[in-house]
Design a protein around this motif. Structure first.
Motif: not given
Length: 755
Positions: A206-222
């Motif tokens: 779950k923590q890995v999934v959440l981290q992958e989602i955070v990576n998606i959001l960090n890329l999506a923000q710019p």
């Protein structure tokens, strides 16, 4: 063929120039299917040689016949092009006028080379178009990475579901077996340890999934910031300039692709977060104390990005435009129907028929409440429309095609001193909708560019001046509706560009540097090269004169302006300088500077007196050109000389193009009009002027033999002229054998008569 294939690979803006080049002149279909042969023939030679033109014409017919036979033999006649129709077109339009075909293709091939060269220069200089393609490629790569990451998250979530199911199965199955067989109780510790290991692994996953989602959001923000603040703003600026004639690309396909892809990714993130929450909320779920708080933060960040994207996804794809003014959008007349098209860029199946759009006039415009003289309008009918996929490309759009305005009377009027003119008052139309989907509620708006509302067609010209001025200035704040209370000036560089666009839209050809120089001398009187609103459209109103010329071109001179026959903007002094160095009969076409409603004149040079005399005809107005075309006026115009002899003084279009070569394909075919109705010979009106060139000075020491020879030639010449007056052009014999005398060149307007 190489040239045509290169043109087909150009971008949309340059492709549009190619289409404009052939529009109304020659079918692009024939140019395409005969490209190899067309590019192999010498059309420049054929344009000046009737026999060569006829040879080229018949070569095209033969090639079409061969292609038709080949399509029959290969049994692809129904799937192939209409060779018969193309052949019929050539026969109908050029069988008896092959020279016209040669002139058209010669000019088109030259213009194609210019378009191709401009594309090559742009590529060599690292043009914005090339940079734009690299930016688009970079954006495509980033969004593809987003798609890859969300797919990884979905795979991990699928694994989590399997792990949770297995753990739940073990826990429930072991408990049942222990209850049935007390002897298994000693294995309880082993099973508990195994379940604990599985639980820890699930938490780590779950923590890995959440981290992958955070990576998606960090890329999506710019990416979201770039789409909403950069790409969308640049498109709006391009649309703003396109509304006033700029040949820029306003296609929304790239933006829609990106908005849709990012919206789909963020929607996928919300779905996966919801699944995680559901897993944590189930009884006996494996949970870690920090996961709920972290998930809430991630969910808020996702919602913020999703909201930012969707709030900017509604755009006005086609600005308000009346059917009667297709080249002048943003001008609306009370009581007259206009249309607007709105588009939602996040084109997901879930959003189909979800959004109902309603137009509101002057929504949240402070001037409506605070400025007493500000007029108030409303729509003649309330209308809401649902965004639906009803276009050929599957876009999420809706079009309002029956909109019209009415003025709300009875408002308090302000003082005359502070009141703007009707054509300087700016308004906006706002489209509002409510977005409700999977727990997200959002109000979305999109506004048009500022519009001018008029009450009479006579106000169109002034209104268009306001639209041009506003669109060139308000690139940052399109809501400055009081721009004309104190209008900032434009630089000449800005104004010259927008003026050139007007001629490109109207006559398919921009202004060149010489023409712009003449306009600059007429308009600019500021040392800083600034043009003030009062100079352009108020006190002296240079725009009214320019717009009169644009209307003249639109109604009567499009072909002549497009093929470069009209020099147009040139002073009388410069006209005399150019013509006095040329041979007798050289003429050019120039716009009248004295008639504000648009008129055109021609000036020619006469050297028959030994010195160059430049004459200018009284300008032709729109009313006159309504009756007879300018080429026909040029063809039939004559000077009345001695013994009422008529000769046409117009022989060569500047610099040295024979008149028939330049205008022959525009002349009315006299052979087809030899007999009128009921067998009568038709009558014609013809313009003429009395010969304004002074007669040559007599010789000081006459030569008797030479005089007799000249006299004989003159008698013969006069006899022929009287028999065929106005039908042929004969060289001037006057002064041909006399000694030249010095004289000062003169330039004046020559009055016209009609017979």
């Amino acid at each position: 063929m190489a040239q045509w294939q290169d043109l087909l690979r150009l971008d949309a803006a340059l492709q549009a120039r190619v289409s404009q080049l052939y529009e109304g002149r020659f079918p692009r279909e024939i140019r395409h299917y005969l490209c190899v042969l067309i590019e192999s023939l010498d059309w420049d030679l054929a344009a000046g040689d009737e026999n060569a033109a006829s040879t080229c014409f018949h070569a095209l017919l033969e090639d079409l016949q061969e292609q038709w036979i080949r399509s029959v033999q290969e049994n692809i006649l129904l799937q192939g092009p209409d060779y018969t129709g193309m052949k019929d077109y050539l026969l109908k339009n050029f069988e008896y006028k092959p020279l016209n075909l040669a002139v058209i293709l010669s000019e088109c091939l030259k213009e194609e080379q210019k378009i191709k060269a401009s594309a090559s220069e742009a590529q060599a200089c690292g043009s914005p178009d090339i940079d734009q393609k690299w930016k688009w490629k970079d954006m495509d790569n980033k969004i593809n990475e987003l798609k890859r990451l969300i797919m990884e998250v979905k795979k991990e979530m699928k694994s989590l579901e399997i792990l949770n199911d297995n753990l739940d199965f073990i826990q429930k199955t072991w408990q049942n077996e222990v209850e049935q067989d007390i002897g298994l109780a000693h294995s309880h510790a082993v099973v508990e340890e195994e379940c604990c290991k599985r639980t820890n692994f699930i938490i780590q996953t779950k923590q890995v999934v959440l981290q992958e989602i955070v990576n998606i959001l960090n890329l999506a923000q710019p990416i979201v910031a770039t789409l909403t603040e950069v790409e969308l703003s640049e498109w709006r600026l391009r649309q703003q300039l396109a509304c006033i004639g700029s040949p820029v690309d306003t296609c929304l396909d790239h933006l829609q692709k990106w908005f849709t892809a990012v919206a789909e990714v963020l929607l996928g993130v919300r779905e996966q977060l919801q699944k995680l929450k559901e897993q944590n909320n189930t009884p006996d779920s494996t949970n870690a104390s920090n996961l709920p708080g972290l998930m809430a933060i991630i969910e808020n960040q996702t919602l913020s990005l999703f909201t930012q994207l969707l709030a900017n996804a509604l755009v006005v794809e086609k600005q308000p435009i009346m059917l009667s003014l297709p080249q002048r959008p943003l001008i609306l007349k009370t009581g007259v129907r206009f249309s607007v098209r709105v588009r939602f860029l996040a084109n997901l199946p879930e959003f189909k028929c979800l959004l109902k759009v309603k137009p509101v006039f002057d929504k949240d415009v402070e001037e409506v409440k605070t400025v007493k003289w500000f007029r108030h309008f409303d729509f003649n009918r309330d209308e809401c429309k649902v965004l639906d996929v009803d276009s050929p490309n599957g876009d999420l759009v809706t079009e309002f095609v029956h909109m019209s305005l009415k003025e709300i009377k009875g408002r308090t009027k302000g003082s005359i001193e502070g009141r703007l003119a009707v054509t300087e008052e700016l308004h906006i139309i706002t489209f509002v909708t409510e977005f409700r989907h999977v727990g997200l509620e959002l109000n979305i708006e999109a506004s048009t560019l500022p519009v001018v509302v008029i009450s009479a067609t006579t106000q169109v010209s002034s209104a268009w001046a306001s639209i041009m001025w506003n669109n060139m200035l308000s690139t940052g704040d399109s809501r400055n509706l009081q721009l004309f209370v104190d209008p900032p000036p434009l630089t000449w560089e800005q104004l010259s560009q927008v003026l050139s666009w007007q001629f490109l839209c109207t006559g398919k050809r921009e202004l060149d540097e010489n023409q712009l120089s003449v306009l600059r001398d007429k308009i600019v009187d500021d040392p800083d090269d600034l043009v003030h609103w009062s100079k352009f459209s108020k006190n002296e109103n240079a725009w009214l004169w320019i717009d009169g010329i644009l209307d003249l071109i639109k109604k009567h001179l499009v072909d002549l302006w497009r093929d470069g026959s009209i020099m147009g903007f040139i002073s009388r002094e410069r006209t005399a300088e150019l013509l006095k160095e040329k041979q007798t009969g050289t003429f050019l076409l120039r716009f009248s500077e004295s008639k504000t409603n648009g008129a055109i004149s021609f000036s020619w040079v006469d050297n028959s007196n030994g010195a160059p005399f430049v004459h200018s005809i009284d300008p032709y107005t729109k009313d006159e050109l309504e009756k007879t075309s300018l080429p026909d006026y040029i063809n039939t115009y004559s000077l009345r000389g001695r013994k009422s002899r008529h000769t046409n003084p117009l022989l060569y279009l500047y610099p040295d193009i024979p008149k028939d070569t330049a205008f022959g394909h525009y002349f009315t075919n006299t052979a087809e009009q030899m007999l009128g109705e009921h067998g009568y010979v038709p009558r014609k009106r013809r313009d003429f002027s009395d010969n304004p060139t002074p007669p040559p000075s007599p010789p000081r020491e006459p030569n008797t033999d030479m005089d007799m020879d000249v006299e004989t030639k003159l008698e013969y010449h006069e006899l022929i002229q009287e028999l065929f007056s106005g039908s042929f052009i004969f060289p001037e014999y006057y002064g041909s054998s006399y000694e030249k005398t010095a004289s000062t060149p003169t330039s004046f307007v020559d009055p016209r008569c009609s017979v």
